[in-house]
Scaffold this active site. Structure first.
Site, PDB file in Angstrom:
ATOM      1  N   GLN A   1     -15.502  62.861 126.028  1.00  0.00           N
ATOM      2  CA  GLN A   1     -14.942  63.848 126.080  1.00  0.00           C
ATOM      3  C   GLN A   1     -14.999  64.431 127.725  1.00  0.00           C
ATOM      4  O   GLN A   1     -16.282  64.281 128.658  1.00  0.00           O
ATOM      5  CB  GLN A   1     -15.592  65.163 126.332  1.00  0.00           C
ATOM      6  CG  GLN A   1     -14.021  65.809 126.031  1.00  0.00           C
ATOM      7  CD  GLN A   1     -14.478  67.406 125.541  1.00  0.00           C
ATOM      8  OE1 GLN A   1     -16.220  67.853 125.338  1.00  0.00           O
ATOM      9  NE2 GLN A   1     -13.336  68.235 124.598  1.00  0.00           N
ATOM     10  N   GLY A   2     -13.653  63.808 128.319  1.00  0.00           N
ATOM     11  CA  GLY A   2     -13.083  64.107 129.915  1.00  0.00           C
ATOM     12  C   GLY A   2     -12.506  65.847 130.318  1.00  0.00           C
ATOM     13  O   GLY A   2     -11.074  65.376 129.927  1.00  0.00           O
TER      14      GLY A   2
ATOM     15  N   GLU B   1     -14.009  71.894 118.170  1.00  0.00           N
ATOM     16  CA  GLU B   1     -15.519  71.603 119.138  1.00  0.00           C
ATOM     17  C   GLU B   1     -16.430  72.959 118.871  1.00  0.00           C
ATOM     18  O   GLU B   1     -17.488  73.378 119.377  1.00  0.00           O
ATOM     19  CB  GLU B   1     -15.111  71.630 120.837  1.00  0.00           C
ATOM     20  CG  GLU B   1     -16.528  71.777 121.730  1.00  0.00           C
ATOM     21  CD  GLU B   1     -15.946  71.747 122.859  1.00  0.00           C
ATOM     22  OE1 GLU B   1     -15.033  71.374 123.120  1.00  0.00           O
ATOM     23  OE2 GLU B   1     -17.412  70.797 123.577  1.00  0.00           O
TER      24      GLU B   1
ATOM     25  N   SER C   1     -14.320  68.737 131.501  1.00  0.00           N
ATOM     26  CA  SER C   1     -14.709  69.896 132.932  1.00  0.00           C
ATOM     27  C   SER C   1     -14.460  68.639 134.242  1.00  0.00           C
ATOM     28  O   SER C   1     -14.568  67.192 133.710  1.00  0.00           O
ATOM     29  CB  SER C   1     -16.677  69.573 132.030  1.00  0.00           C
ATOM     30  OG  SER C   1     -16.027  70.897 131.124  1.00  0.00           O
TER      31      SER C   1
ATOM     32  N   SER D   1     -17.379  78.924 128.754  1.00  0.00           N
ATOM     33  CA  SER D   1     -18.227  79.532 128.737  1.00  0.00           C
ATOM     34  C   SER D   1     -18.454  81.015 127.711  1.00  0.00           C
ATOM     35  O   SER D   1     -16.962  81.469 127.525  1.00  0.00           O
ATOM     36  CB  SER D   1     -18.328  80.284 129.928  1.00  0.00           C
ATOM     37  OG  SER D   1     -17.185  80.815 130.059  1.00  0.00           O
ATOM     38  N   ASN D   2     -18.846  81.735 127.630  1.00  0.00           N
ATOM     39  CA  ASN D   2     -18.909  82.940 126.603  1.00  0.00           C
ATOM     40  C   ASN D   2     -17.815  83.943 127.040  1.00  0.00           C
ATOM     41  O   ASN D   2     -17.256  84.718 126.430  1.00  0.00           O
ATOM     42  CB  ASN D   2     -20.655  83.388 125.899  1.00  0.00           C
ATOM     43  CG  ASN D   2     -20.961  82.426 124.804  1.00  0.00           C
ATOM     44  OD1 ASN D   2     -20.568  81.602 124.679  1.00  0.00           O
ATOM     45  ND2 ASN D   2     -22.153  83.105 124.407  1.00  0.00           N
TER      46      ASN D   2
END
Length: 398
Positions: free
Chosen positions: A126-127, A244, A129, A383-384
């Site tokens: 996966q690209g 995801e 981040s 992030s959460n």
């Protein structure tokens, strides 16, 4: 929602259990149960076993090789494979890219890539981040400039999980820097052997090589590798992320990890009594068990929505938050349960065939490593904190 199984669902559950008893190699189950290291060959072996049964692309439509399961059957499969300590299905090609291709890809892309994902010809990474564009994904800067029949890609991706094995990478790239940042992004498929693609390992604190940096220098990508429409990639990215985040929750794996934690708590002693009988520890076990049951219900809701073709973004975000927090609490309690045996770290003890002197009980070697590795769960995949923002916008309109 009625979560009680009917006769057909009980029959399916028994079919899954029989399959796992017959076909899941005990060697792989032991590795998963003890948090030992799984290599690429292990993962490919399990993928091949599932593919032979027609259960690898289990979220895919029947016309593309999926089994046509109902949401409840998906829930049963996830739970039973987790409880049997089966290796997880590596999601990048199977449950992240494939749903995007099936919904938004061209017929040619579907015919070419989907069979190769199932038979293991192509390993995907996966690209998404980038440095400076992780949680705020829309700030990505990797560019793709149209040049005739190609895009010329320049930039950098980071935290690319298992990218060292990948044949292909699906990437979000900026194709229009002049518009609102979410509106100038496209979704490209890039062959990792293309000149200008470079993978550099990121070695983690425990010495593991799980993630990578990927650099693109004047990489020429055929226009035919664009998924959907140019500058519409943000829509596809959000659709992919809903899958995801559901997968990150890992309900079945958490149920198995909790069952193993209960075994450890019943084995370890405190003042001559099983640790599980200590009031403080027992209360924390009970709290996890209650939250796990709640998460199973939410997971069923998300699967129902996904089965209807929707992208349940807010519900997936909820599941991602609670799923990762529960899994982290399980690994935290396991670490506490074995006390000083959690401190030594012998990396070789996580490899198959290790014949050195064990430190503590056989389940101790992988617990600290699992605890530290799972700290990432509340960060990656958005992030959460970002998930909470998604929930407030999607459900409260704030």
């Amino acid at each position: 929602m009625d979560l009680a199984y009917g006769p057909d669902e009980i029959a399916f559950r028994d079919e899954v259990r029989a399959f796992l008893k017959e076909r899941l190699p005990q060697r792989l189950a032991d590795k998963v149960r003890l948090n030992h290291r799984l290599d690429k060959a292990d993962l490919e072996e399990w993928h091949a076993i599932l593919n032979a049964r027609g259960w690898l692309g289990n979220h895919w439509p029947v016309e593309w090789g999926g089994p046509g399961w109902t949401p409840v059957q998906h829930n049963i499969f996830d739970t039973e494979t987790g409880l049997a300590y089966a290796p997880r299905i590596i999601p990048f090609g199977l449950s992240m890219l494939a749903p995007v291709l099936i919904k938004f890809g061209s017929d040619e892309q579907k015919r070419h890539f989907l069979p190769r994902i199932l038979d293991g010809t192509d390993w995907w990474c996966q690209g998404y981040s980038e440095p400076g564009a992780g949680s705020d994904l829309a700030s990505l800067r990797t560019s793709a400039v149209r040049d005739g029949d190609h895009y010329v890609v320049n930039g950098q991706k980071t935290w690319t999980t298992l990218g060292q094995y990948a044949d292909w990478i699906f990437c979000l790239v900026r194709t229009d820097p002049t518009v609102k940042k979410q509106e100038g992004i496209s979704f490209l498929l890039i062959d990792m052997t293309t000149p200008g693609v470079e993978v550099r390992p990121i070695i983690l604190l425990d010495g593991e090589h799980e993630v990578n940096e990927v650099f693109f220098t004047d990489v020429r990508v055929p226009v035919g590798n664009l998924v959907g429409e140019e500058n519409k990639g943000w829509t596809y990215a959000k659709y992919l992320l809903s899958y995801e985040r559901t997968g990150i929750a890992g309900v079945g794996a958490s149920l198995a990890a909790f069952a193993w934690l209960q075994h450890i708590a019943a084995t370890e002693q405190k003042r001559g009594r099983p640790l599980a009988e200590d009031p403080y520890f027992a209360a924390r076990l009970a709290k996890i068990e209650i939250e796990l049951e709640n998460m199973r219900t939410t997971n069923a809701r998300v699967l129902m929505a996904s089965g209807g073709g929707a992208a349940p973004l807010a519900e997936s975000a909820m599941l991602k938050i609670r799923g990762t927090e529960i899994r982290q609490e399980i690994t935290n309690l396991a670490r506490r349960a074995i006390g000083p045996f959690a401190q030594p770290f012998v990396s070789e003890a996580l490899d198959e065939g290790f014949n050195g002197e064990p430190i503590g009980p056989d389940y101790a070697a992988g617990i600290a490593s699992d605890y530290f590795n799972n700290r990432k769960l509340s960060i990656f995949g958005g992030s959460n904190e970002v998930q909470r923002e998604i929930i407030t916008k999607a459900t409260l309109g704030l």
